[in-house]
Design a protein around this motif. Sequence first.
Motif, PDB file in Angstrom:
ATOM      1  N   THR A  63       0.837  -1.205   0.000  1.00 45.43           N
ATOM      2  CA  THR A  63       0.000   0.000   0.000  1.00 45.43           C
ATOM      3  C   THR A  63       0.869   1.250   0.000  1.00 45.43           C
ATOM      4  OG1 THR A  63      -1.839  -1.081   1.144  1.00 45.43           O
ATOM      5  CG2 THR A  63      -1.699   1.305   1.343  1.00 45.43           C
ATOM      6  N   ALA A  94      -1.007   4.378  -0.597  1.00 45.01           N
ATOM      7  CA  ALA A  94      -1.973   5.415  -0.262  1.00 45.01           C
ATOM      8  C   ALA A  94      -1.856   5.785   1.212  1.00 45.01           C
ATOM      9  CB  ALA A  94      -3.388   4.936  -0.565  1.00 45.01           C
ATOM     10  N   ASP A 126      -6.595   8.762   2.194  1.00 45.15           N
ATOM     11  CA  ASP A 126      -6.972   8.514   0.797  1.00 45.15           C
ATOM     12  C   ASP A 126      -8.054   7.452   0.644  1.00 45.15           C
ATOM     13  OD1 ASP A 126      -5.066  10.356  -0.018  1.00 45.15           O
ATOM     14  OD2 ASP A 126      -3.500   8.837  -0.275  1.00 45.15           O
ATOM     15  N   TYR A 127      -8.384   6.736   1.700  1.00 44.38           N
ATOM     16  CA  TYR A 127      -9.393   5.682   1.611  1.00 44.38           C
ATOM     17  C   TYR A 127     -10.070   5.515   2.960  1.00 44.38           C
ATOM     18  CZ  TYR A 127      -5.823   2.843   3.902  1.00 44.38           C
ATOM     19  OH  TYR A 127      -4.881   2.367   4.786  1.00 44.38           O
ATOM     20  N   CYS A 173     -12.743   5.436  -1.878  1.00 46.31           N
ATOM     21  CA  CYS A 173     -11.484   6.172  -1.964  1.00 46.31           C
ATOM     22  C   CYS A 173     -11.777   7.672  -2.008  1.00 46.31           C
ATOM     23  CB  CYS A 173     -10.712   5.755  -3.213  1.00 46.31           C
ATOM     24  SG  CYS A 173     -10.293   3.998  -3.257  1.00 46.31           S
ATOM     25  N   LEU A 195      -2.577  13.896  -5.292  1.00 52.15           N
ATOM     26  CA  LEU A 195      -3.143  12.906  -6.218  1.00 52.15           C
ATOM     27  C   LEU A 195      -3.272  13.440  -7.632  1.00 52.15           C
ATOM     28  CD1 LEU A 195      -5.935  11.301  -3.982  1.00 52.15           C
ATOM     29  CD2 LEU A 195      -3.672  10.383  -4.523  1.00 52.15           C
ATOM     30  N   VAL A 229      -1.536   6.319  -6.458  1.00 46.41           N
ATOM     31  CA  VAL A 229      -1.337   5.530  -5.241  1.00 46.41           C
ATOM     32  C   VAL A 229      -2.188   4.267  -5.320  1.00 46.41           C
ATOM     33  CG1 VAL A 229      -0.830   7.559  -3.834  1.00 46.41           C
ATOM     34  CG2 VAL A 229      -3.192   6.724  -4.000  1.00 46.41           C
ATOM     35  N   HIS A 230      -1.951   3.356  -4.401  1.00 38.58           N
ATOM     36  CA  HIS A 230      -2.772   2.145  -4.324  1.00 38.58           C
ATOM     37  C   HIS A 230      -2.892   1.670  -2.882  1.00 38.58           C
ATOM     38  CE1 HIS A 230       1.399   0.671  -5.073  1.00 38.58           C
ATOM     39  NE2 HIS A 230       1.080  -0.208  -4.137  1.00 38.58           N
ATOM     40  N   ASN A 242      -5.802   7.880  -8.793  1.00 36.76           N
ATOM     41  CA  ASN A 242      -5.129   9.171  -8.835  1.00 36.76           C
ATOM     42  C   ASN A 242      -6.156  10.231  -9.228  1.00 36.76           C
ATOM     43  OD1 ASN A 242      -5.193   9.537 -11.858  1.00 36.76           O
ATOM     44  ND2 ASN A 242      -3.963   7.667 -11.762  1.00 36.76           N
TER      45      ASN A 242
END
Length: 230
Positions: free
Chosen positions: A85, A87, A91-92, A113, A120, A125-126, A152
Amino acid sequence: MRKYIIYICLIIAGMCACNTEEVDVYSSPRYLFFQDSLKGLDSVKFSFSHYPGETSHDASFYIALTGLPAEEDLEYELQVVDSLTTALAEDYEMPQGLLFPAGETLSTLKIRCNGTREALKTQQVHVTFKIAANKNFSPGLSGKQMIRVIFNNIESKPLWWDGDLEKLILGAYSPNKFRHFIIATGRNDLTGISLSEARELTMQFKVYLIENNIMEDDGKTPMVNGIPVY
């Protein structure tokens, strides 16, 4: 008399076997897995730039059950895989109170998200989740236990905006043009659409551009002039 005693014993043994079988079935373990996983990871990728005005967006995944469906909704859990990860926590949203529905073997999981962080706009990101064991479920099917959301807010041309759809229908892509197309039609994805369907949507787009006098980025050229379909 002995014959009857044996007969009764056989009946009792059969009843015990049935009861044992019922207990085994009732208490059989339940496993969850992500059915669309490919090479061990089910991924969804998107850009907030394709959803004008949205500050949050849900990525959807199918989650499947191996074992007997439950007679009531049962809670299941996910956990973040930190090593997979990038992010930030802002972000989530960490899923809470997840329930697998009673009587079902397939359900939908949504990961929310957030696209408000300024970084961003230039950075992708993930976040990766995996199924966590709890009192109701265990992770099932090795290689199908994780999901990843890649996102993103970078302005980018959609993959579907190419070929005949670009040459004959929509014309050249620009972020501003795409933004107005979404506003006019309510559509941000034309993947797999027929040219006749795309033409109908684009004619609707042209009417919107004319009625609102939308210009290209130069502020002088009508945007409708760059749309070849008629």
